[in-house]
Motif scaffolding. Structure first.
Motif, PDB file in Angstrom:
ATOM      1  N   PRO A 263     -11.599   4.636   3.545  1.00 43.00           N
ATOM      2  CA  PRO A 263     -11.745   6.071   3.820  1.00 43.00           C
ATOM      3  C   PRO A 263     -11.737   6.344   5.320  1.00 43.00           C
ATOM      4  O   PRO A 263     -11.971   5.443   6.135  1.00 43.00           O
ATOM      5  N   GLN A 264     -11.469   7.571   5.663  1.00 42.41           N
ATOM      6  CA  GLN A 264     -11.397   7.976   7.063  1.00 42.41           C
ATOM      7  C   GLN A 264     -12.689   7.605   7.796  1.00 42.41           C
ATOM      8  O   GLN A 264     -13.786   7.895   7.331  1.00 42.41           O
ATOM      9  N   GLY A 265     -12.542   6.953   8.941  1.00 37.91           N
ATOM     10  CA  GLY A 265     -13.694   6.602   9.768  1.00 37.91           C
ATOM     11  C   GLY A 265     -14.418   5.341   9.344  1.00 37.91           C
ATOM     12  O   GLY A 265     -15.470   5.016   9.894  1.00 37.91           O
ATOM     13  N   MET A 266     -13.863   4.597   8.376  1.00 39.05           N
ATOM     14  CA  MET A 266     -14.547   3.415   7.877  1.00 39.05           C
ATOM     15  C   MET A 266     -14.764   2.371   8.968  1.00 39.05           C
ATOM     16  O   MET A 266     -15.851   1.806   9.110  1.00 39.05           O
ATOM     17  N   TYR A 267     -13.723   2.096   9.757  1.00 41.95           N
ATOM     18  CA  TYR A 267     -13.856   1.069  10.782  1.00 41.95           C
ATOM     19  C   TYR A 267     -14.847   1.477  11.863  1.00 41.95           C
ATOM     20  O   TYR A 267     -15.558   0.640  12.414  1.00 41.95           O
ATOM     21  N   GLN A 268     -14.886   2.769  12.175  1.00 40.09           N
ATOM     22  CA  GLN A 268     -15.859   3.239  13.157  1.00 40.09           C
ATOM     23  C   GLN A 268     -17.280   2.965  12.662  1.00 40.09           C
ATOM     24  O   GLN A 268     -18.149   2.547  13.433  1.00 40.09           O
ATOM     25  N   ARG A 269     -17.500   3.176  11.374  1.00 37.83           N
ATOM     26  CA  ARG A 269     -18.821   2.893  10.799  1.00 37.83           C
ATOM     27  C   ARG A 269     -19.077   1.397  10.745  1.00 37.83           C
ATOM     28  O   ARG A 269     -20.199   0.937  11.002  1.00 37.83           O
ATOM     29  N   MET A 270     -18.054   0.627  10.396  1.00 38.67           N
ATOM     30  CA  MET A 270     -18.222  -0.820  10.314  1.00 38.67           C
ATOM     31  C   MET A 270     -18.584  -1.417  11.663  1.00 38.67           C
ATOM     32  O   MET A 270     -19.349  -2.375  11.745  1.00 38.67           O
ATOM     33  N   MET A 271     -18.019  -0.863  12.731  1.00 38.57           N
ATOM     34  CA  MET A 271     -18.299  -1.374  14.063  1.00 38.57           C
ATOM     35  C   MET A 271     -19.547  -0.741  14.665  1.00 38.57           C
ATOM     36  O   MET A 271     -19.798  -0.851  15.852  1.00 38.57           O
ATOM     37  N   GLY A 272     -20.336  -0.056  13.834  1.00 30.79           N
ATOM     38  CA  GLY A 272     -21.529   0.624  14.311  1.00 30.79           C
ATOM     39  C   GLY A 272     -22.744  -0.279  14.338  1.00 30.79           C
ATOM     40  O   GLY A 272     -22.659  -1.476  14.650  1.00 30.79           O
ATOM     41  N   GLU A 273     -23.889   0.272  13.961  1.00 30.61           N
ATOM     42  CA  GLU A 273     -25.164  -0.419  14.135  1.00 30.61           C
ATOM     43  C   GLU A 273     -25.240  -1.717  13.349  1.00 30.61           C
ATOM     44  O   GLU A 273     -25.746  -2.726  13.838  1.00 30.61           O
ATOM     45  N   ASN A 274     -24.759  -1.711  12.093  1.00 32.85           N
ATOM     46  CA  ASN A 274     -24.808  -2.935  11.298  1.00 32.85           C
ATOM     47  C   ASN A 274     -24.019  -4.055  11.953  1.00 32.85           C
ATOM     48  O   ASN A 274     -24.456  -5.214  11.991  1.00 32.85           O
ATOM     49  N   PHE A 275     -22.841  -3.727  12.460  1.00 34.55           N
ATOM     50  CA  PHE A 275     -22.014  -4.739  13.117  1.00 34.55           C
ATOM     51  C   PHE A 275     -22.694  -5.248  14.378  1.00 34.55           C
ATOM     52  O   PHE A 275     -22.683  -6.448  14.659  1.00 34.55           O
ATOM     53  N   ASN A 276     -23.298  -4.333  15.142  1.00 30.84           N
ATOM     54  CA  ASN A 276     -24.005  -4.746  16.352  1.00 30.84           C
ATOM     55  C   ASN A 276     -25.138  -5.704  16.010  1.00 30.84           C
ATOM     56  O   ASN A 276     -25.350  -6.703  16.718  1.00 30.84           O
ATOM     57  N   ARG A 277     -25.869  -5.395  14.952  1.00 29.45           N
ATOM     58  CA  ARG A 277     -26.958  -6.292  14.560  1.00 29.45           C
ATOM     59  C   ARG A 277     -26.425  -7.661  14.140  1.00 29.45           C
ATOM     60  O   ARG A 277     -27.025  -8.694  14.441  1.00 29.45           O
ATOM     61  N   MET A 278     -25.289  -7.661  13.442  1.00 30.59           N
ATOM     62  CA  MET A 278     -24.698  -8.933  13.043  1.00 30.59           C
ATOM     63  C   MET A 278     -24.302  -9.764  14.257  1.00 30.59           C
ATOM     64  O   MET A 278     -24.598 -10.957  14.347  1.00 30.59           O
ATOM     65  N   MET A 279     -23.641  -9.116  15.216  1.00 34.45           N
ATOM     66  CA  MET A 279     -23.209  -9.821  16.412  1.00 34.45           C
ATOM     67  C   MET A 279     -24.400 -10.360  17.202  1.00 34.45           C
ATOM     68  O   MET A 279     -24.397 -11.506  17.659  1.00 34.45           O
ATOM     69  N   GLU A 280     -25.413  -9.534  17.364  1.00 32.49           N
ATOM     70  CA  GLU A 280     -26.580  -9.956  18.126  1.00 32.49           C
ATOM     71  C   GLU A 280     -27.296 -11.110  17.432  1.00 32.49           C
ATOM     72  O   GLU A 280     -27.797 -12.020  18.089  1.00 32.49           O
ATOM     73  N   SER A 281     -27.330 -11.070  16.107  1.00 33.04           N
ATOM     74  CA  SER A 281     -27.958 -12.158  15.360  1.00 33.04           C
ATOM     75  C   SER A 281     -27.180 -13.454  15.516  1.00 33.04           C
ATOM     76  O   SER A 281     -27.758 -14.525  15.716  1.00 33.04           O
ATOM     77  N   MET A 282     -25.845 -13.355  15.448  1.00 34.17           N
ATOM     78  CA  MET A 282     -25.017 -14.550  15.600  1.00 34.17           C
ATOM     79  C   MET A 282     -25.132 -15.130  17.004  1.00 34.17           C
ATOM     80  O   MET A 282     -25.257 -16.338  17.193  1.00 34.17           O
ATOM     81  N   VAL A 283     -25.086 -14.251  18.011  1.00 27.32           N
ATOM     82  CA  VAL A 283     -25.197 -14.715  19.392  1.00 27.32           C
ATOM     83  C   VAL A 283     -26.564 -15.341  19.617  1.00 27.32           C
ATOM     84  O   VAL A 283     -26.693 -16.370  20.279  1.00 27.32           O
ATOM     85  N   GLY A 284     -27.606 -14.718  19.057  1.00 26.48           N
ATOM     86  CA  GLY A 284     -28.944 -15.278  19.203  1.00 26.48           C
ATOM     87  C   GLY A 284     -29.055 -16.654  18.574  1.00 26.48           C
ATOM     88  O   GLY A 284     -29.681 -17.559  19.142  1.00 26.48           O
ATOM     89  N   SER A 285     -28.441 -16.831  17.415  1.00 31.75           N
ATOM     90  CA  SER A 285     -28.467 -18.144  16.762  1.00 31.75           C
ATOM     91  C   SER A 285     -27.704 -19.171  17.577  1.00 31.75           C
ATOM     92  O   SER A 285     -28.138 -20.315  17.731  1.00 31.75           O
ATOM     93  N   ALA A 286     -26.559 -18.772  18.108  1.00 34.54           N
ATOM     94  CA  ALA A 286     -25.763 -19.701  18.908  1.00 34.54           C
ATOM     95  C   ALA A 286     -26.499 -20.103  20.174  1.00 34.54           C
ATOM     96  O   ALA A 286     -26.365 -21.240  20.654  1.00 34.54           O
ATOM     97  N   ALA A 287     -27.302 -19.183  20.739  1.00 30.30           N
ATOM     98  CA  ALA A 287     -28.023 -19.485  21.977  1.00 30.30           C
ATOM     99  C   ALA A 287     -29.072 -20.557  21.767  1.00 30.30           C
ATOM    100  O   ALA A 287     -29.492 -21.215  22.732  1.00 30.30           O
TER     101      ALA A 287
END
Length: 242
Positions: free
Chosen positions: A50-74
């Motif tokens: 649907p319209q705007g799906m990727y914008q939502r996907m790259m939003g807060e949930n994605f940020n939390r996923m990235m931060e969690s992965m980076v934190g684990s890698a650190a």
């Protein structure tokens, strides 16, 4: 070293979404899908993306996923990174259990906050980019569905998507990939991924060991140098200013 974790996390998670829009140069040309199947498949693609799906996907949930992965890698010992880089076993053993986080906090006391800000800035721009690509992704997905599924199967999906459960599934299935459950799974997988990385590097090296090494600038013939200058354009032929 600072951009490494951000790049790794982005590659691990964002690549599947980006791959939907990337042309494969070696792929053979394919015949146009059946028009009747394509018509239904287009309706399905509109519901799945649907319209705007990727914008939502790259939003807060994605940020939390990235931060969690980076934190684990650190928290992965530096010895794992060193082994991936080809350091000898003896030198790797001398590194002990020192983590990347411990090392980076000495170089940059704001390392964690800097990583988070970089990641959020990158994801914001990535969301804008992917939003512009959504129409192309819908077209590609519709064509793929039209080739993969028969007309009766597509019509079954169409009827399912018209139900409350089907409508819910269609609009949320891809976004769930960025939800907390996937975030936890990806964070937990980081040590295993890093542990396997040296083997992946070795496999890549083994796969190319029979190829000559890339040329160095001093290896180029005058003809090859001239060809490079022509390819780079007139500005490349001008001497550098002192």
């Amino acid at each position: 070293m600072r951009p490494v974790l951000a790049g790794l996390a982005l590659a691990l998670v964002a690549t599947p979404a980006l791959a939907q829009t990337q042309p494969v140069a070696s792929a053979p040309p394919t015949a146009a899908p059946d028009p009747a199947r394509l018509a239904v498949a287009r309706e399905l693609a509109d519901k799945l993306i649907p319209q705007g799906m990727y914008q939502r996907m790259m939003g807060e949930n994605f940020n939390r996923m990235m931060e969690s992965m980076v934190g684990s890698a650190a928290e992965i010992p530096m010895r794992d990174f060193a082994q991936m880089g080809g350091m000898s076993e003896q030198d790797v053993a001398a590194l002990g259990q020192t983590t990347l986080r411990e090392l980076m906090e000495i170089y940059d006391p704001y390392w964690k906050e800097r990583q988070q800000r970089m990641m959020r800035s990158m994801m914001g721009e990535m969301g804008k980019l992917m939003s512009t690509l959504e129409p192309k992704v819908r077209v590609a997905l519709a064509r793929a569905y039209a080739r993969e599924y028969t007309l009766p199967e597509l019509q079954d999906l169409q009827r399912f998507f018209a139900t409350p459960a089907g409508s819910h599934y269609a609009r949320s299935s891809m976004e769930l990939m960025m939800g907390p459950d996937m975030t936890q799974a990806m964070a937990e997988a980081m040590p295993q991924i890093m542990q396997q990385m040296p083997a992946l590097v070795q496999a890549a090296q083994a796969g190319t060991k029979d190829l000559p090494p890339p040329r160095k600038p001093e290896d180029l013939t005058p003809e090859q140098r001239e060809k490079i200058l022509k390819l780079l354009g007139p500005k490349a032929e001008q001497p550098a200013k002192k």
